[in-house]
Design a protein around this motif. Structure first.
Motif, PDB file in Angstrom:
ATOM      1  N   ARG A 129      -3.385 156.980  14.159  1.00 21.52           N
ATOM      2  CA  ARG A 129      -1.880 157.097  13.705  1.00 21.52           C
ATOM      3  C   ARG A 129      -1.883 156.801  12.012  1.00 21.52           C
ATOM      4  O   ARG A 129      -1.089 157.607  11.490  1.00 21.52           O
ATOM      5  CB  ARG A 129      -0.938 155.743  14.148  1.00 21.52           C
ATOM      6  CG  ARG A 129       0.347 155.884  13.724  1.00 21.52           C
ATOM      7  CD  ARG A 129       1.178 156.969  13.896  1.00 21.52           C
ATOM      8  NE  ARG A 129       2.590 156.822  13.287  1.00 21.52           N
ATOM      9  CZ  ARG A 129       3.262 158.057  12.968  1.00 21.52           C
ATOM     10  NH1 ARG A 129       2.649 159.191  13.172  1.00 21.52           N
ATOM     11  NH2 ARG A 129       4.309 157.840  12.411  1.00 21.52           N
ATOM     12  N   GLU A 132      -2.710 160.349  10.653  1.00 22.14           N
ATOM     13  CA  GLU A 132      -1.569 161.014  10.830  1.00 22.14           C
ATOM     14  C   GLU A 132      -0.554 160.668   9.629  1.00 22.14           C
ATOM     15  O   GLU A 132       0.025 161.973   9.055  1.00 22.14           O
ATOM     16  CB  GLU A 132      -0.926 161.024  11.945  1.00 22.14           C
ATOM     17  CG  GLU A 132      -1.763 161.544  13.538  1.00 22.14           C
ATOM     18  CD  GLU A 132      -1.298 160.959  14.832  1.00 22.14           C
ATOM     19  OE1 GLU A 132      -0.198 160.334  14.655  1.00 22.14           O
ATOM     20  OE2 GLU A 132      -1.742 161.542  15.824  1.00 22.14           O
ATOM     21  N   LEU A 133      -0.210 159.649   9.417  1.00 15.81           N
ATOM     22  CA  LEU A 133       0.694 159.306   8.442  1.00 15.81           C
ATOM     23  C   LEU A 133       0.095 159.791   7.124  1.00 15.81           C
ATOM     24  O   LEU A 133       0.794 160.345   6.107  1.00 15.81           O
ATOM     25  CB  LEU A 133       0.938 158.013   8.412  1.00 15.81           C
ATOM     26  CG  LEU A 133       1.764 157.073   9.386  1.00 15.81           C
ATOM     27  CD1 LEU A 133       1.646 155.786   9.240  1.00 15.81           C
ATOM     28  CD2 LEU A 133       3.073 157.839   9.450  1.00 15.81           C
ATOM     29  N   GLN A 135      -1.904 162.609   6.605  1.00 19.52           N
ATOM     30  CA  GLN A 135      -1.510 163.840   6.620  1.00 19.52           C
ATOM     31  C   GLN A 135      -0.056 164.458   6.376  1.00 19.52           C
ATOM     32  O   GLN A 135       0.095 165.064   5.460  1.00 19.52           O
ATOM     33  CB  GLN A 135      -2.191 164.643   7.734  1.00 19.52           C
ATOM     34  CG  GLN A 135      -3.774 164.446   7.880  1.00 19.52           C
ATOM     35  CD  GLN A 135      -4.149 164.997   9.391  1.00 19.52           C
ATOM     36  OE1 GLN A 135      -3.203 165.389  10.286  1.00 19.52           O
ATOM     37  NE2 GLN A 135      -5.332 165.225   9.629  1.00 19.52           N
ATOM     38  N   GLU A 136       0.672 163.582   7.003  1.00 16.90           N
ATOM     39  CA  GLU A 136       2.157 163.736   6.593  1.00 16.90           C
ATOM     40  C   GLU A 136       2.581 163.549   5.298  1.00 16.90           C
ATOM     41  O   GLU A 136       3.142 164.308   4.652  1.00 16.90           O
ATOM     42  CB  GLU A 136       2.765 162.854   7.656  1.00 16.90           C
ATOM     43  CG  GLU A 136       4.451 163.222   7.514  1.00 16.90           C
ATOM     44  CD  GLU A 136       5.169 162.033   8.348  1.00 16.90           C
ATOM     45  OE1 GLU A 136       6.169 162.311   8.644  1.00 16.90           O
ATOM     46  OE2 GLU A 136       4.474 161.196   8.989  1.00 16.90           O
ATOM     47  N   ARG A 137       1.967 162.527   4.420  1.00 18.87           N
ATOM     48  CA  ARG A 137       2.174 162.158   3.247  1.00 18.87           C
ATOM     49  C   ARG A 137       1.509 163.302   2.433  1.00 18.87           C
ATOM     50  O   ARG A 137       2.648 163.822   1.513  1.00 18.87           O
ATOM     51  CB  ARG A 137       1.668 160.883   2.875  1.00 18.87           C
ATOM     52  CG  ARG A 137       1.526 160.742   1.346  1.00 18.87           C
ATOM     53  CD  ARG A 137       3.144 160.527   0.915  1.00 18.87           C
ATOM     54  NE  ARG A 137       3.230 160.185  -0.412  1.00 18.87           N
ATOM     55  CZ  ARG A 137       3.347 159.022  -0.837  1.00 18.87           C
ATOM     56  NH1 ARG A 137       3.240 158.052  -0.323  1.00 18.87           N
ATOM     57  NH2 ARG A 137       3.500 158.983  -2.393  1.00 18.87           N
ATOM     58  N   ARG A 139       1.846 166.603   2.944  1.00 20.68           N
ATOM     59  CA  ARG A 139       2.668 167.734   3.333  1.00 20.68           C
ATOM     60  C   ARG A 139       4.052 167.283   2.641  1.00 20.68           C
ATOM     61  O   ARG A 139       4.451 168.119   1.992  1.00 20.68           O
ATOM     62  CB  ARG A 139       2.983 167.980   4.884  1.00 20.68           C
ATOM     63  CG  ARG A 139       4.221 168.713   4.893  1.00 20.68           C
ATOM     64  CD  ARG A 139       4.390 168.778   6.739  1.00 20.68           C
ATOM     65  NE  ARG A 139       4.720 167.350   7.312  1.00 20.68           N
ATOM     66  CZ  ARG A 139       5.976 167.207   7.150  1.00 20.68           C
ATOM     67  NH1 ARG A 139       7.098 167.999   6.391  1.00 20.68           N
ATOM     68  NH2 ARG A 139       6.254 166.055   7.868  1.00 20.68           N
ATOM     69  N   LEU A 140       4.418 165.902   2.641  1.00 20.25           N
ATOM     70  CA  LEU A 140       5.653 165.559   2.027  1.00 20.25           C
ATOM     71  C   LEU A 140       5.626 165.551   0.728  1.00 20.25           C
ATOM     72  O   LEU A 140       6.626 165.894  -0.161  1.00 20.25           O
ATOM     73  CB  LEU A 140       6.085 164.067   2.239  1.00 20.25           C
ATOM     74  CG  LEU A 140       6.343 163.950   3.890  1.00 20.25           C
ATOM     75  CD1 LEU A 140       6.522 162.567   4.183  1.00 20.25           C
ATOM     76  CD2 LEU A 140       7.707 164.644   4.310  1.00 20.25           C
ATOM     77  N   ASN A 164       7.655 157.572   4.766  1.00 22.16           N
ATOM     78  CA  ASN A 164       6.160 157.559   5.170  1.00 22.16           C
ATOM     79  C   ASN A 164       5.435 156.228   4.445  1.00 22.16           C
ATOM     80  O   ASN A 164       4.303 155.784   5.167  1.00 22.16           O
ATOM     81  CB  ASN A 164       5.461 158.927   4.638  1.00 22.16           C
ATOM     82  CG  ASN A 164       4.115 158.881   4.649  1.00 22.16           C
ATOM     83  OD1 ASN A 164       3.085 158.594   4.064  1.00 22.16           O
ATOM     84  ND2 ASN A 164       3.713 159.563   6.138  1.00 22.16           N
TER      85      ASN A 164
END
Length: 227
Positions: A129, A132-133, A135-137, A139-140, A164
């Motif tokens: 998890r 994933e966070l 990777q999301e950061r 993108r954000l 995030n």
């Protein structure tokens, strides 16, 4: 503190209360080394042991009269002895329960591995998890840069980044708590095996260095999930 006068009065009253025919002979050695004899408790030996020979010839010892402080000290010693007895009894009970749960070193090692494995599964999931966070950061951050000063996209992108960051912080705290849990489990099993090894030796006949026949060599503890 009880005074000497009070103690004397108590002894005299006790001696006077008994019928003369029932009184015995009291002997003692006083503080000056004199051997004294009387038909009632001897006042000069109030602070030391006296011996009574009853009218029937039966002998008994009479301890020294105690002050309030001395009685309190004796009671404290008695309480301490009782607490120690209860502690030793509880320790024996725990040892019996521990030996019943883990009759061999192999069974203890198996339970250790199972407990650590359960935590490792949780840690692996939390690590996933966290990845994933992160990777999301990434993108954000790109969306935030792209939004620039856009009055709609900009605030929305900033809120997403803040969310995030909060999620990553919570995930880091959770991972830290699981690492501590793993340490607690390891410490618990380390303490238990120190207590169990002498019990296993006793169960196998008390031969030093021996373990029950069904004991297997300890297996390597499962590796902690990488982050």
């Amino acid at each position: 503190m009880r005074t000497i006068a009070t103690l004397l009065a108590g002894l005299l009253a006790a001696g006077a209360a008994a019928p003369a025919a029932a009184q015995g002979i009291y002997t003692c050695v006083d503080a000056k080394g004199r051997r004294l004899t009387a038909d009632r408790p001897i006042l000069d030996c109030i602070d030391r042991e006296q011996h009574e020979i009853g009218s029937s010839g039966r002998r008994r010892s009479i301890g020294p009269s105690l002050t309030a402080e001395e009685r309190a000290a004796q009671e404290a010693l008695a309480r301490k002895a009782e607490e120690e007895r209860l502690r030793a009894a509880e320790e024996k009970r725990r040892d019996r329960a521990l030996l019943n749960r883990y009759p061999t070193e192999a069974s203890h090692q198996q339970e250790r591995q199972a407990a650590l494995s359960r935590v490792d599964v949780v840690i692996a999931s939390a690590d996933k998890r966290m990845a994933e966070l992160k990777q999301e950061r990434t993108r954000l951050d790109a969306e935030l840069t792209s939004a620039g000063n856009d009055p709609i996209r900009g605030p929305r992108a900033r809120r997403a980044v803040e969310g995030n960051e909060a999620d990553q912080g919570a995930q880091q705290r959770f991972l830290a708590s699981q690492a501590e849990e793993r340490q607690r489990i390891t410490a618990r099993f380390d303490e238990e095996i120190v207590r169990l090894r002498p019990l296993w030796r006793q169960a196998s006949g008390g031969v030093a260095g021996s373990t029950p026949a069904s004991t297997a060599a300890p297996a390597t503890a499962p590796a902690r999930a990488s982050r």
